[in-house]
Design a protein around this motif. Structure first.
Motif, PDB file in Angstrom:
ATOM      1  N   THR A 128       1.292  -1.560  -0.015  1.00  0.00           N
ATOM      2  CA  THR A 128       0.078   0.154  -0.226  1.00  0.00           C
ATOM      3  C   THR A 128       1.084   1.096   0.097  1.00  0.00           C
ATOM      4  N   GLU A 130       0.469   4.444   1.512  1.00  0.00           N
ATOM      5  CA  GLU A 130       0.696   4.297   3.224  1.00  0.00           C
ATOM      6  C   GLU A 130       2.433   4.164   3.642  1.00  0.00           C
ATOM      7  N   TYR A 210      -0.189  -0.341  -4.056  1.00  0.00           N
ATOM      8  CA  TYR A 210      -1.745   0.042  -4.285  1.00  0.00           C
ATOM      9  C   TYR A 210      -1.797   1.412  -3.734  1.00  0.00           C
ATOM     10  N   VAL A 211      -3.061   1.373  -4.484  1.00  0.00           N
ATOM     11  CA  VAL A 211      -2.750   3.075  -4.526  1.00  0.00           C
ATOM     12  C   VAL A 211      -4.599   3.378  -5.144  1.00  0.00           C
ATOM     13  N   HIS A 212      -5.465   3.618  -4.265  1.00  0.00           N
ATOM     14  CA  HIS A 212      -6.807   4.278  -4.983  1.00  0.00           C
ATOM     15  C   HIS A 212      -7.107   3.079  -6.053  1.00  0.00           C
ATOM     16  N   GLY A 213      -6.830   1.386  -5.579  1.00  0.00           N
ATOM     17  CA  GLY A 213      -7.686   0.836  -6.792  1.00  0.00           C
ATOM     18  C   GLY A 213      -6.232   0.539  -7.459  1.00  0.00           C
ATOM     19  N   GLU A 214      -5.541   1.000  -7.327  1.00  0.00           N
ATOM     20  CA  GLU A 214      -4.538   0.670  -8.686  1.00  0.00           C
ATOM     21  C   GLU A 214      -2.868   0.176  -8.883  1.00  0.00           C
ATOM     22  N   ALA A 317      -8.027   7.468 -11.891  1.00  0.00           N
ATOM     23  CA  ALA A 317      -8.896   6.769 -10.343  1.00  0.00           C
ATOM     24  C   ALA A 317      -9.330   8.312 -10.477  1.00  0.00           C
ATOM     25  N   THR A 319      -7.462  10.568  -9.735  1.00  0.00           N
ATOM     26  CA  THR A 319      -6.847  11.932  -8.562  1.00  0.00           C
ATOM     27  C   THR A 319      -5.066  11.751  -8.180  1.00  0.00           C
ATOM     28  N   SER A 320      -4.465  12.223  -7.242  1.00  0.00           N
ATOM     29  CA  SER A 320      -3.729  12.297  -7.115  1.00  0.00           C
ATOM     30  C   SER A 320      -2.603  11.645  -5.851  1.00  0.00           C
ATOM     31  N   VAL A 321      -1.413  11.675  -6.006  1.00  0.00           N
ATOM     32  CA  VAL A 321      -1.176  10.632  -5.188  1.00  0.00           C
ATOM     33  C   VAL A 321       0.214  11.172  -4.221  1.00  0.00           C
TER      34      VAL A 321
END
Length: 444
Positions: A128, A130, A210-214, A317, A319-321
Motif C-alpha cells: 500500500t 501509505e 497499491y493506491v486507490h485500487g490501482e 482513479a 486523483t493524485s497521490v
C-alpha cells in the motif's frame, strides 16, 4: 581530471536494516481480500496448473494467506485441485495443501478474462502507498557523515584534486541537489555515478504499489540491483537492493517524470524520480533534452526539491497521490550555466560545483592509469611530446577522457597492424590524426 569508469561498487557497509515483517493475516497486507483473490485468479489464468506453494511464491505472500484465498475461489466455483503433486510438508511447515496442484476452471477463466480487461497485472502482491511512504521516509534518514577520507576512497578510481572533493563533500553531506558543470570529457558522469557508492546502506524497495485500487509497478531490474546476502524472513513483497542510481540524458521526456499508464496492460509504471527514491537521480547532459527544456525540468522538480514531496497523477482513479521525494538530484552539463537558466533558478539548486580541466600533472596521471589498466607500458616522453604538439601548439585544452580514447585508438591500430600495442610516437600520431579535428585543416 577524471579518467576511468567507476570501479565496481564497494560492498555495502554493514548497517542495521529494518526488515519488513511477514504479514500473518490479510489485514496486515493492507490489501482488500477481493484484490488478492482477483490476483490469484489471474496468476492461475496466465500460468495454468500451479502448486499452491508456487502461487504463494509468485505473489510473494505466505501460503497461509494464499490457502484462504484458494479455498474461497474453490467454494465460488472458479478453481479446483487435481491432488497432491509433492509429498510431505513444505520447508516452512505449511499444510499439505501447499503441495496440491490447482487448476482454473471454465467459470474461473470467464471471471479472469473480465478482470484482465481492466487490469492484466499478475505479479507480486503490491504494498500500500501509505506503508511505502512511511518506509521511504525512514530509509532516507542517514546519519553517516562523509569526510574527505571517505570521499577520497569513493573516488579512488578517478583523478580528482582535493579542492574539487572539498567543494563536493558538503553537498553530499547535505543530501542537496548538485549542479555539476564544466568542459566536456572531464568525467562529470563518472563523478555522479561514483557518488552512488556512498549514499548509504542497502534499502528495501517494493515490487509494486497499491493506491486507490490501482497497481503501480515499482521494482526495475535496471535501476534496482538486489543485494546477494542471507536475510532473515521478511515480507517478500519488498526486495533488498543497493541504493538506486537512475540516469537519464537527452532522451528525457516530460511523461517520464509522471506515472506511466499502459492502456493495454491496465496498470501503471513508476516514474523515474520515484524509482530513484533513497538513491541518486542523475540528469546527464542537462540542457540538451530535445523534448524538455532546462527551465521546464526545473519547474517540474522545484516543488519536490523544496518540500521533499512529489505529487503523481493517477488519471484512471481521477486523483493524485503524494509520495516522498528522497533522492539526491544531480544535474550534469557541459553548457554554461547562465546560458541554460537564470540566476533565480540557479539559486534553487544550492550547490554548484565546477569540474575543471585536468592540470598537466593530472593529465599524465590519467595516462599512467589507463596504460596500467590495458597493460601498456607508460612513456612519459611520448606523452610530453603529445602535450606539446597537439595541445600547446593548437591551444587545445586538456580533457580527462582523451587518454582513454587515444589509448583505445592505439590498441585498435596495433591489432590492425598485427604488432604489439605500445605507447609510441608512431602509434600515437596515428591515433591523434583520427581523433582530433583541426579547425584550420584543409582536408577538403
Amino acid at each position: 581530471m577524471a579518467v576511468l569508469a567507476p570501479a565496481a561498487p564497494a560492498p555495502s557497509t554493514a548497517a542495521p536494516i529494518a526488515f519488513p515483517p511477514v504479514p500473518t493475516s490479510v489485514e496486515e497486507t493492507g490489501l482488500p481480500f477481493s484484490f488478492i483473490c482477483d490476483l490469484v485468479l489471474k496468476v492461475m489464468y496466465f500460468n495454468g496448473g500451479m502448486l499452491g506453494r508456487q502461487i504463494a511464491q509468485h505473489i510473494c505472500l505466505p501460503f497461509a494467506l494464499v490457502e484462504t484465498t484458494l479455498k474461497f475461489l474453490a467454494d465460488e466455483g472458479y478453481c479446483g485441485s487435481t491432488g497432491v503433486r509433492m509429498n510431505g510438508l513444505g520447508s516452512d511447515g505449511e499444510s499439505i495443501v501447499a503441495g496440491m496442484q490447482f487448476l482454473i476452471n471454465t467459470a474461473g477463466r470467464e471471471r479472469a478474462r473480465e478482470l484482465i480487461e481492466l487490469n492484466q497485472y499478475a505479479g507480486p502482491a503490491p504494498v500500500t502507498i501509505e506503508v511505502y511512504n512511511t518506509v521511504a521516509r525512514h530509509q532516507a534518514r542517514i546519519d553517516a557523515v562523509l569526510d574527505r577520507a571517505t570521499l577520497r576512497e569513493a573516488f579512488s578510481s578517478l583523478v580528482l584534486p582535493d579542492t574539487f572533493i572539498d567543494r563536493l563533500g558538503p553537498a553530499l553531506n547535505a543530501r542537496q541537489a548538485v549542479f555539476l558543470y564544466g568542459p566536456p570529457g572531464n568525467g562529470k558522469t563518472s563523478i555522479a555515478e561514483a557518488c552512488a557508492r556512498i549514499l548509504g546502506p542497502p534499502l528495501f524497495v517494493p515490487k509494486a504499489l497499491y493506491v486507490h485500487g490501482e497497481v503501480i509497478r515499482f521494482f526495475d531490474p535496471i535501476h534496482h540491483l538486489p543485494v546477494e546476502r542471507n536475510v532473515p524472513a521478511h515480507d517478500r513483497r519488498w526486495t533488498l537492493t543497493e541504493r538506486p542510481v537512475v540516469k537519464v540524458g537527452g532522451e528525457l521526456l516530460p511523461r517520464m517524470l509522471d506515472l506511466g499508464f499502459d492502456p493495454v496492460l491496465g496498470f501503471y509504471e513508476a516514474s523515474l524520480q520515484l524509482k530513484a527514491n533513497g538513491g541518486l537521480f542523475l540528469v546527464d547532459d542537462f540542457g540538451r533534452q530535445q523534448h524538455m527544456g532546462a527551465r521546464d525540468l526545473l519547474n517540474r522538480l522545484i516543488v519536490p526539491l523544496e518540500k521533499g514531496v512529489d505529487y503523481l497523477n493517477i488519471a484512471r482513479a481521477g486523483t493524485s497521490v503524494a509520495v516522498p521525494f528522497t533522492n539526491m538530484l544531480i544535474l550534469s552539463t557541459n553548457l554554461r550555466p547562465h546560458d541554460l537558466i537564470d540566476e533565480a533558478f540557479l539559486r534553487r539548486v544550492r550547490f554548484k560545483v565546477l569540474v575543471p580541466n585536468p592540470t598537466a600533472d593530472d593529465y599524465k596521471a590519467i595516462w599512467r592509469r589507463v596504460c596500467a589498466k590495458e597493460g601498456v607500458a607508460y612513456n612519459d616522453k611520448v606523452v610530453a611530446g603529445l602535450m606539446d604538439s597537439h595541445y600547446k601548439r593548437h591551444n587545445r585544452a586538456l580533457h580527462g577522457a582523451h587518454p582513454r580514447d587515444l589509448l583505445n585508438h592505439i590498441l585498435a591500430a596495433a591489432r590492425y597492424m598485427g604488432r604489439p600495442a605500445e605507447l609510441s610516437d608512431e602509434l600515437l600520431e596515428l591515433a591523434t590524426s583520427t581523433y582530433f579535428v583541426e579547425s584550420d585543416g584543409q582536408d577538403w
